[in-house]
Design a protein around this motif. Structure first.
Motif, PDB file in Angstrom:
ATOM      1  N   ILE A 175      59.482 -19.223  37.527  1.00 14.91           N
ATOM      2  CA  ILE A 175      60.554 -18.445  38.141  1.00 14.91           C
ATOM      3  C   ILE A 175      61.409 -17.827  37.046  1.00 14.91           C
ATOM      4  O   ILE A 175      61.561 -18.387  35.965  1.00 14.91           O
ATOM      5  CB  ILE A 175      61.410 -19.331  39.078  1.00 14.91           C
ATOM      6  CG1 ILE A 175      62.365 -18.482  39.904  1.00 14.91           C
ATOM      7  CG2 ILE A 175      62.158 -20.403  38.272  1.00 14.91           C
ATOM      8  CD1 ILE A 175      62.976 -19.234  41.067  1.00 14.91           C
ATOM      9  N   CYS A 176      61.988 -16.667  37.350  1.00 15.27           N
ATOM     10  CA  CYS A 176      62.890 -16.001  36.426  1.00 15.27           C
ATOM     11  C   CYS A 176      64.210 -16.760  36.355  1.00 15.27           C
ATOM     12  O   CYS A 176      64.602 -17.447  37.301  1.00 15.27           O
ATOM     13  CB  CYS A 176      63.193 -14.583  36.893  1.00 15.27           C
ATOM     14  SG  CYS A 176      61.804 -13.459  36.886  1.00 15.27           S
ATOM     15  N   ALA A 177      64.917 -16.570  35.253  1.00 21.66           N
ATOM     16  CA  ALA A 177      66.217 -17.209  35.069  1.00 21.66           C
ATOM     17  C   ALA A 177      67.210 -16.784  36.149  1.00 21.66           C
ATOM     18  O   ALA A 177      67.974 -17.604  36.662  1.00 21.66           O
ATOM     19  CB  ALA A 177      66.766 -16.859  33.688  1.00 21.66           C
ATOM     20  N   GLU A 178      67.185 -15.502  36.518  1.00 21.48           N
ATOM     21  CA  GLU A 178      68.139 -15.009  37.513  1.00 21.48           C
ATOM     22  C   GLU A 178      67.920 -15.679  38.864  1.00 21.48           C
ATOM     23  O   GLU A 178      68.868 -16.136  39.505  1.00 21.48           O
ATOM     24  CB  GLU A 178      68.007 -13.487  37.679  1.00 21.48           C
ATOM     25  CG  GLU A 178      68.309 -12.694  36.426  1.00 21.48           C
ATOM     26  CD  GLU A 178      67.070 -12.404  35.598  1.00 21.48           C
ATOM     27  OE1 GLU A 178      66.145 -13.252  35.559  1.00 21.48           O
ATOM     28  OE2 GLU A 178      67.020 -11.325  34.994  1.00 21.48           O
ATOM     29  N   ARG A 179      66.668 -15.709  39.308  1.00 22.67           N
ATOM     30  CA  ARG A 179      66.405 -16.354  40.613  1.00 22.67           C
ATOM     31  C   ARG A 179      66.664 -17.849  40.549  1.00 22.67           C
ATOM     32  O   ARG A 179      67.111 -18.443  41.529  1.00 22.67           O
ATOM     33  CB  ARG A 179      64.985 -16.042  41.078  1.00 22.67           C
ATOM     34  CG  ARG A 179      64.901 -14.668  41.746  1.00 22.67           C
ATOM     35  CD  ARG A 179      63.510 -14.350  42.226  1.00 22.67           C
ATOM     36  NE  ARG A 179      62.717 -14.005  41.072  1.00 22.67           N
ATOM     37  CZ  ARG A 179      61.434 -14.283  40.915  1.00 22.67           C
ATOM     38  NH1 ARG A 179      60.774 -14.922  41.849  1.00 22.67           N
ATOM     39  NH2 ARG A 179      60.794 -13.918  39.820  1.00 22.67           N
ATOM     40  N   ASN A 180      66.413 -18.457  39.424  1.00 25.17           N
ATOM     41  CA  ASN A 180      66.721 -19.876  39.269  1.00 25.17           C
ATOM     42  C   ASN A 180      68.231 -20.098  39.416  1.00 25.17           C
ATOM     43  O   ASN A 180      68.668 -21.028  40.099  1.00 25.17           O
ATOM     44  CB  ASN A 180      66.215 -20.378  37.916  1.00 25.17           C
ATOM     45  CG  ASN A 180      65.998 -21.871  37.879  1.00 25.17           C
ATOM     46  OD1 ASN A 180      66.264 -22.586  38.837  1.00 25.17           O
ATOM     47  ND2 ASN A 180      65.519 -22.362  36.755  1.00 25.17           N
TER      48      ASN A 180
ATOM     49  N   PRO B 191      67.861  -7.451  35.472  1.00 22.04           N
ATOM     50  CA  PRO B 191      66.888  -8.318  36.145  1.00 22.04           C
ATOM     51  C   PRO B 191      65.626  -7.541  36.508  1.00 22.04           C
ATOM     52  O   PRO B 191      65.655  -6.314  36.698  1.00 22.04           O
ATOM     53  CB  PRO B 191      67.610  -8.764  37.416  1.00 22.04           C
ATOM     54  CG  PRO B 191      69.041  -8.432  37.214  1.00 22.04           C
ATOM     55  CD  PRO B 191      69.092  -7.289  36.256  1.00 22.04           C
ATOM     56  N   CYS B 192      64.516  -8.256  36.651  1.00 22.36           N
ATOM     57  CA  CYS B 192      63.258  -7.619  37.050  1.00 22.36           C
ATOM     58  C   CYS B 192      63.309  -7.231  38.526  1.00 22.36           C
ATOM     59  O   CYS B 192      64.256  -7.554  39.246  1.00 22.36           O
ATOM     60  CB  CYS B 192      62.085  -8.560  36.782  1.00 22.36           C
ATOM     61  SG  CYS B 192      61.905  -9.885  37.999  1.00 22.36           S
ATOM     62  N   GLY B 193      62.287  -6.563  38.976  1.00 22.17           N
ATOM     63  CA  GLY B 193      62.236  -6.100  40.361  1.00 22.17           C
ATOM     64  C   GLY B 193      62.292  -7.227  41.376  1.00 22.17           C
ATOM     65  O   GLY B 193      62.949  -7.102  42.420  1.00 22.17           O
ATOM     66  N   ALA B 194      61.616  -8.337  41.100  1.00 20.31           N
ATOM     67  CA  ALA B 194      61.631  -9.460  42.050  1.00 20.31           C
ATOM     68  C   ALA B 194      63.037 -10.032  42.175  1.00 20.31           C
ATOM     69  O   ALA B 194      63.478 -10.370  43.292  1.00 20.31           O
ATOM     70  CB  ALA B 194      60.642 -10.532  41.591  1.00 20.31           C
ATOM     71  N   CYS B 195      63.739 -10.135  41.083  1.00 20.87           N
ATOM     72  CA  CYS B 195      65.109 -10.666  41.133  1.00 20.87           C
ATOM     73  C   CYS B 195      66.043  -9.692  41.841  1.00 20.87           C
ATOM     74  O   CYS B 195      66.897 -10.092  42.630  1.00 20.87           O
ATOM     75  CB  CYS B 195      65.602 -10.976  39.728  1.00 20.87           C
ATOM     76  SG  CYS B 195      64.740 -12.374  38.984  1.00 20.87           S
ATOM     77  N   ARG B 196      65.874  -8.400  41.569  1.00 23.87           N
ATOM     78  CA  ARG B 196      66.690  -7.401  42.283  1.00 23.87           C
ATOM     79  C   ARG B 196      66.430  -7.476  43.779  1.00 23.87           C
ATOM     80  O   ARG B 196      67.351  -7.392  44.591  1.00 23.87           O
ATOM     81  CB  ARG B 196      66.354  -5.991  41.784  1.00 23.87           C
ATOM     82  CG  ARG B 196      66.716  -5.760  40.349  1.00 23.87           C
ATOM     83  CD  ARG B 196      66.340  -4.344  39.922  1.00 23.87           C
ATOM     84  NE  ARG B 196      66.227  -4.253  38.484  1.00 23.87           N
ATOM     85  CZ  ARG B 196      65.979  -3.136  37.843  1.00 23.87           C
ATOM     86  NH1 ARG B 196      65.833  -2.006  38.499  1.00 23.87           N
ATOM     87  NH2 ARG B 196      65.875  -3.135  36.535  1.00 23.87           N
TER      88      ARG B 196
HETATM   89 ZN   LIG Z   1      63.241 -11.678  37.485  1.00 22.54          ZN
END
Ligand SMILES: [Zn+2]
Length: 112
Positions: free
Chosen positions: A35-40, A68-73
């Motif tokens: 998982i990305c840091a942002e979603r975490n 943030p990457c697209g998934a986090c956005r």
């Molecule tokens: Zn991300």
């Protein structure tokens, strides 16, 4: 970690509307379950009973910040569909540059 998982290459801090700050690190795995840091950090916020993001900061191991990457956005947008545009994203800490999530997501696919 193990030889299949590493963590901490990216860290993120999310400030909720209550003013609390939640943090998270990226967790990279050999089988894409990481998982990305942002979603975490966002999941940390949700775990603690909050669901509204005011600001997001992402920092890489070398100290640079970035969007943030697209998934986090997408996660932030789905979490706050009627007001995601107000989320402030620190794009470049050194330059003091921020954008809103509306700037980064001008044509959200689920917007009606
Ligand atoms: Zn991300």
């Amino acid at each position: 970690m193990s030889s299949y998982i590493e963590a901490g290459g990216v860290a993120a801090a999310v400030e909720s509307f209550s003013g609390r700050i939640y943090t998270g690190v990226c967790v990279d795995t050999a089988c894409t379950l990481g998982i990305c840091a942002e979603r975490n950090a966002i999941l940390n916020m949700i775990t603690n009973g909050e669901d509204a993001i005011r600001r997001v900061l992402t920092i890489m191991r070398d100290g640079r910040t970035g969007p943030p990457c697209g998934a986090c956005r997408e996660m932030m947008t789905q979490l706050m569909p009627s007001r995601f545009g107000v989320i402030e994203v620190m794009i470049d800490y050194a330059a003091g540059k921020t954008l809103t999530l509306a700037d980064l997501t001008p044509q959200w696919w689920l917007r009606r």
